[in-house]
Design an enzyme around this catalytic site. Structure first.
Site, mmCIF file in Angstrom:
data_model
loop_
_atom_site.group_PDB
_atom_site.id
_atom_site.type_symbol
_atom_site.label_atom_id
_atom_site.label_comp_id
_atom_site.label_asym_id
_atom_site.label_seq_id
_atom_site.Cartn_x
_atom_site.Cartn_y
_atom_site.Cartn_z
ATOM 1 C CE LYS A 1 -12.355 8.440 -18.740
ATOM 2 N NZ LYS A 1 -12.520 7.672 -17.541
ATOM 3 C CG ASP B 1 -9.349 16.218 -14.795
ATOM 4 O OD1 ASP B 1 -8.677 15.640 -15.671
ATOM 5 O OD2 ASP B 1 -10.324 15.688 -14.233
ATOM 6 N NE ARG C 1 -2.946 0.347 3.339
ATOM 7 C CZ ARG C 1 -2.290 0.586 4.487
ATOM 8 N NH1 ARG C 1 -1.615 1.708 4.650
ATOM 9 N NH2 ARG C 1 -2.309 -0.310 5.460
ATOM 10 C CE1 TYR D 1 -17.302 11.336 -15.524
ATOM 11 C CE2 TYR D 1 -16.041 11.332 -13.475
ATOM 12 C CZ TYR D 1 -16.885 10.691 -14.372
ATOM 13 O OH TYR D 1 -17.307 9.419 -14.113
HETATM 14 O O1 P1T Z 1 -13.246 7.175 -14.125
HETATM 15 P P1 P1T Z 1 -12.069 7.609 -13.315
HETATM 16 O O2 P1T Z 1 -10.778 6.978 -13.713
HETATM 17 O O3 P1T Z 1 -12.323 7.537 -11.846
HETATM 18 O O4 P1T Z 1 -11.831 9.166 -13.676
HETATM 19 C C1 P1T Z 1 -12.735 10.169 -13.364
HETATM 20 C C2 P1T Z 1 -12.588 11.323 -14.336
HETATM 21 C C3 P1T Z 1 -11.866 12.436 -13.967
HETATM 22 N N1 P1T Z 1 -11.680 13.481 -14.802
HETATM 23 C C4 P1T Z 1 -12.196 13.474 -16.046
HETATM 24 C C5 P1T Z 1 -11.985 14.658 -16.933
HETATM 25 C C6 P1T Z 1 -12.930 12.369 -16.498
HETATM 26 O O5 P1T Z 1 -13.417 12.395 -17.745
HETATM 27 C C7 P1T Z 1 -13.139 11.270 -15.623
HETATM 28 C C8 P1T Z 1 -13.936 10.075 -16.034
HETATM 29 N N2 P1T Z 1 -14.750 10.283 -17.146
HETATM 30 C C9 P1T Z 1 -15.613 9.370 -17.695
HETATM 31 C C10 P1T Z 1 -15.772 8.132 -17.211
HETATM 32 C C11 P1T Z 1 -16.366 9.835 -18.869
HETATM 33 O O6 P1T Z 1 -16.951 9.011 -19.595
HETATM 34 O O7 P1T Z 1 -16.369 11.056 -19.109
#
Ligand code: P1T
Length: 379
Positions: free
Chosen positions: A195, A170, A46, A98
């Site tokens: 992503k 972000d 961890r 988001y």
């Molecule tokens: O899904 P996750 O890895 O927890 O990430 C969250 C997140 C944070 N910031 C941005 C700009 C994002 O687009 C996302 C996640 N977005 C999607 C799942 C979506 O379909 O837009």
């Protein structure tokens, strides 16, 4: 070192015990100690893990940062940033972001006495108006999800610096290949590694990068205390994915530009939101702070209703209807009923998320096939 070389090599050395060129998956929870406290820098996974360490160093290098931390999701990375704050602290965030970030801010952390303000940040002066002595963080997402607004990181960071406020960016949509917020004055970069960094729609992960040793210690303390760490296997997959980030991004950008031009000319399409179009509100800011314009775009239909949007979405053959973005395959989505369904209609419409808005994550297939697919779906 230039970007492509860092993508392939940063943070990675041949394994000293075997010479393996790929960083091994250290699938272990613990490490044997010669005597209590006598170890090789690893005690418990961890806290530290060698596969994760290589990935954290790699992502930090791509962002031109000193310190990287990886998490079990993008949301876990964001959660860690907000946990730097105390009750009474205030955050100014872009109003178009988001939906999951909006949900976490308003439904989780608002209950812990942290106050969030949401403003359209395409105009930096809107941010200055909300600053007071409790403001601790400015939260930027650029380009934004799903409206592809572009926020001037340098201008907002300058305002923040004057007021000793931290700026978080972000950088999920742009990736460090297109934009490095730390070089523009930001203090922390956030990623949904799920992503473009992962790039193959097979991992959920998040990351933070910063340049301040004390801040990185605090973030690591929260990471270790709260425990939202990624698995060694997922770290391996992302190390592998990042090796082609620059090549994939070039094709994403090239395809998206072609697709955006096709959509602009289509009689059934209303507005097209893509930073690469000269008609985009902040195209000039995008040109200044990004190397190219990314693979994401959104558009509306002249028939602005959910039924028509769902009809078009159901006809796609190459674009898959799915949440998420940034993988090699093209995806389409309907923010109003998918990623942004948790945002009330009157709130989402204020930022442009109308009923017919369709979001595309343009993949790296042949652009002609993508355009052909749009043509038949929009019929
Ligand atoms: O899904 P996750 O890895 O927890 O990430 C969250 C997140 C944070 N910031 C941005 C700009 C994002 O687009 C996302 C996640 N977005 C999607 C799942 C979506 O379909 O837009």
């Amino acid at each position: 070192m230039k970007f492509a070389t860092k993508a392939i090599h940063a943070g990675q050395e041949p394994d000293p015990s075997t010479g393996a060129i790929m960083t091994p998956i250290f699938q272990t929870s613990t490490y044997v100690q010669a005597a209590p406290g006598k170890h090789k820098g690893f005690e418990y996974s961890r806290t530290h893990n060698p596969t994760r360490k290589a990935l954290e160093a790699n992502i930090a290098a791509l962002e031109d940062g000193q310190y990287g931390l990886c998490f079990s999701s993008g949301m876990a990375a964001e959660d860690t940033v907000i946990k730097l704050l105390k009750p009474g602290d205030e955050v100014i965030s872009t109003n178009d972001l988001y939906g999951g970030s909006f949900r976490m801010f308003t439904k989780i952390f608002a209950n812990y006495g942290i106050k969030f303000h949401f403003v359209p940040m395409a105009e930096p002066k809107e941010v200055a108006k909300l600053i007071n002595k409790n403001t601790k963080l400015i939260w930027i997402e650029t380009p934004t999800n799903p409206m592809l607004n572009v926020i001037d990181i340098k201008a907002i960071s300058a305002i923040a610096k004057k007021n000793k406020i931290r700026v978080v960016v972000d950088n999920t949509f742009a990736t460090p290949y297109l934009q490095t917020p730390l070089n523009l004055g930001a203090d922390i970069v956030v990623h949904s590694v799920t992503k473009y960094l992962g790039g193959h729609s097979d991992v959920v992960m998040g990351a933070l990068v910063c340049n301040d040793a004390a801040l990185s210690e605090q973030l690591h303390f929260i990471q270790n205390s709260c425990g939202a760490i990624p698995s060694p296997h997922d770290c391996f997959l992302v190390l592998r994915g990042i090796k082609t980030l620059h090549v994939r991004m070039d094709r994403h950008c090239e395809n998206a530009l072609k697709v955006s031009k096709y959509l602009v000319s289509h009689p059934k399409v209303g507005k097209v939101y893509f930073p690469g179009l000269t008609t985009h509100k902040n195209h000039n800011v995008a040109k200044q702070q990004m190397n190219a314009f990314g693979g994401m775009m959104s558009f509306t239909l002249k028939a602005d209703n959910i039924k028509e949007a769902h009809r078009v979405l159901s006809r796609f053959k190459v674009f898959s209807l799915a949440e998420s973005l940034g993988g090699v395959e093209s995806l389409c989505g309907h923010p109003a009923t998918m990623t942004h369904a948790s945002i009330p209609k009157e709130v989402r419409e204020k930022s442009g998320v109308v009923d017919s808005l369709i979001r595309l994550s343009v993949g790296i297939e042949d652009a002609d096939d993508l355009i052909e697919d749009l043509k038949q779906a929009l019929k």
